[in-house]
Design a protein around this motif. Structure first.
Motif, PDB file in Angstrom:
ATOM      1  N   GLY A 172       0.797  -1.222   0.000  1.00  0.00           N
ATOM      2  CA  GLY A 172       0.000   0.000   0.000  1.00  0.00           C
ATOM      3  C   GLY A 172       0.827   1.268   0.000  1.00  0.00           C
ATOM      4  O   GLY A 172       0.321   2.338  -0.341  1.00  0.00           O
ATOM      5  N   TYR A 173       2.101   1.169   0.384  1.00  0.00           N
ATOM      6  CA  TYR A 173       2.971   2.341   0.438  1.00  0.00           C
ATOM      7  C   TYR A 173       3.890   2.374  -0.779  1.00  0.00           C
ATOM      8  O   TYR A 173       4.468   1.356  -1.167  1.00  0.00           O
ATOM      9  N   LYS A 174       4.044   3.553  -1.358  1.00  0.00           N
ATOM     10  CA  LYS A 174       4.900   3.687  -2.526  1.00  0.00           C
ATOM     11  C   LYS A 174       6.371   3.677  -2.110  1.00  0.00           C
ATOM     12  O   LYS A 174       6.745   4.252  -1.091  1.00  0.00           O
ATOM     13  N   ASP A 175       7.171   3.030  -2.940  1.00  0.00           N
ATOM     14  CA  ASP A 175       8.607   2.954  -2.732  1.00  0.00           C
ATOM     15  C   ASP A 175       9.309   3.851  -3.751  1.00  0.00           C
ATOM     16  O   ASP A 175       8.691   4.363  -4.684  1.00  0.00           O
ATOM     17  N   ILE A 176      10.611   4.034  -3.578  1.00  0.00           N
ATOM     18  CA  ILE A 176      11.367   4.989  -4.391  1.00  0.00           C
ATOM     19  C   ILE A 176      12.109   4.273  -5.511  1.00  0.00           C
ATOM     20  O   ILE A 176      12.801   3.279  -5.276  1.00  0.00           O
ATOM     21  N   VAL A 177      11.958   4.791  -6.720  1.00  0.00           N
ATOM     22  CA  VAL A 177      12.734   4.322  -7.868  1.00  0.00           C
ATOM     23  C   VAL A 177      13.478   5.532  -8.428  1.00  0.00           C
ATOM     24  O   VAL A 177      12.855   6.500  -8.875  1.00  0.00           O
ATOM     25  N   LEU A 178      14.810   5.494  -8.371  1.00  0.00           N
ATOM     26  CA  LEU A 178      15.624   6.589  -8.902  1.00  0.00           C
ATOM     27  C   LEU A 178      15.925   6.334 -10.373  1.00  0.00           C
ATOM     28  O   LEU A 178      16.244   5.206 -10.767  1.00  0.00           O
ATOM     29  N   LEU A 179      15.849   7.390 -11.175  1.00  0.00           N
ATOM     30  CA  LEU A 179      16.002   7.267 -12.622  1.00  0.00           C
ATOM     31  C   LEU A 179      17.182   8.098 -13.112  1.00  0.00           C
ATOM     32  O   LEU A 179      17.494   9.156 -12.557  1.00  0.00           O
TER      33      LEU A 179
END
Length: 356
Positions: A172-179
């Motif tokens: 349910g919680y968004k995680d971080i994706v670095l681009l």
């Protein structure tokens, strides 16, 4: 301060007496409407009879008229039960919306979603820190001093330019994706991933005396949530491999495809809530000094036909890009991305609040 019963009562009274659609000023002779005195607004039920310390339902919006008849704006703490309410600059009770500056999200009945706002603040701090992280490939080189064995790391300094927030582990919680690259038309469909970072939290309930709790506001009484992050995957921005986000066609779940720039080595990673990060496939081609190719699945050498079978499985099952909505790692991008939550996501975050 009880909202519902008095608000309904006042609504009925005002319907009987008629509504005025706009606020008026102190030099007006209107009664039963808004009057401005100085920089404050008051609501008069009749001449010389201001409403005081009551809820007001007016033109479909809720207002609270405080002590002395002054309309409340901003954050208001009820002195009796320490309940907190949030109003906009026009006195309207905020419900299911962000404040004008975007810093807070206010849920039903004017109550702040404190945990959700703290979660967004945590993500912002993490992103502001991570945008300084160097993902450039480094090579160890000798210092050049014949009498020294010291070495240094040399290579380009490359910082992430964008990010996405995706629920990787379906909690349910968004995680971080670095681009790697800024958001452009050519990078939207399949952006290069530099890192995948999982968000984690635990609730800690502290014990306190009744006297200690008595003077705390509604939000101050909430249990403490301890937040942290856990790196899952990382890639060098100018290294031999690239990561992209893919959809598992069989399950619809998110996966990460790693490919060497030559195009013969592939790995697929997927995170399972109860299992952690799994490497589903890993195939590679290695050539000897004569240029003869050998094929591998994980550490095992396999026939070319088996390599081809696995490659086709990867291409068919994980060939579709996962829809990633990305934002630049600048102030405008942080503000936009940290407000971009669907109604379904906001409903979930509302269920996580202890003060519902």
């Amino acid at each position: 301060m009880k909202k519902s019963s008095m608000a309904v009562f006042l609504s009925l009274c005002l319907l009987a007496g008629g509504f005025f659609t706009e606020k008026t000023y102190a030099d007006s002779n209107f009664s039963g409407d808004w009057i401005k005195q100085g920089d404050a607004w008051y609501f008069y039920l009749a001449p010389n009879t201001p409403l005081e310390e009551e809820w007001l339902s007016y033109n479909g919006e809720s207002y609270y008229i405080g002590q002395g008849g002054r309309m409340v704006t901003g954050k208001y703490i009820d002195p009796e039960d320490k309940a907190e309410y949030f109003f906009d600059e026009d006195g309207r009770l905020l419900e299911d919306e962000f404040t004008k500056d975007g810093k807070l999200y206010i849920g039903k009945n004017g109550k702040e979603l404190r945990y959700f706002n703290d979660y967004r603040t945590f993500l912002r701090r993490e992103l502001e820190s991570l945008k300084q992280k160097d993902f450039g490939k480094k090579v160890e080189k000798a210092s050049g001093d014949a009498d020294s064995t010291a070495t240094t790391l040399e290579g380009a300094v490359i910082h992430p330019e964008a990010y996405a927030l995706i629920d990787i582990n379906d909690d349910g919680y968004k995680d971080i994706v670095l681009l790697k690259d800024k958001v452009r038309e050519e990078t939207k469909l399949s952006p290069n991933v530099l890192a995948v970072i999982l968000y984690k939290e635990e609730t800690r309930i502290t014990k306190e005396s009744r006297e200690e709790a008595k003077n705390k506001t509604e939000n101050e009484k909430l249990p403490i949530k301890e937040r942290s992050t856990m790196p899952l995957l990382e890639a060098e921005a100018d290294g031999p491999y690239t990561f992209v986000v893919r959809r598992n066609k069989l399950t619809g779940e998110i996966a990460f495809l790693r490919n060497n720039r030559g195009g013969e080595d592939y790995s697929v990673f997927q995170f399972k809530k109860d299992e952690g990060l799994n490497q589903l496939y890993s195939i590679a081609t290695k050539r000897d000094g004569m240029g003869v190719a050998k094929y591998y699945s994980f550490a095992d050498e396999v026939e070319f036909q088996e390599y081809q079978r696995i490659l086709l499985t990867i291409q068919n099952q994980f060939g579709e890009p996962y829809p990633v909505k990305s934002y630049n790692l600048d102030e405008a991008g942080l503000e936009e991305g940290l407000k971009d939550f669907s109604k379904e996501e906001l409903s979930f975050y509302a269920t996580q609040e202890f003060n519902n």
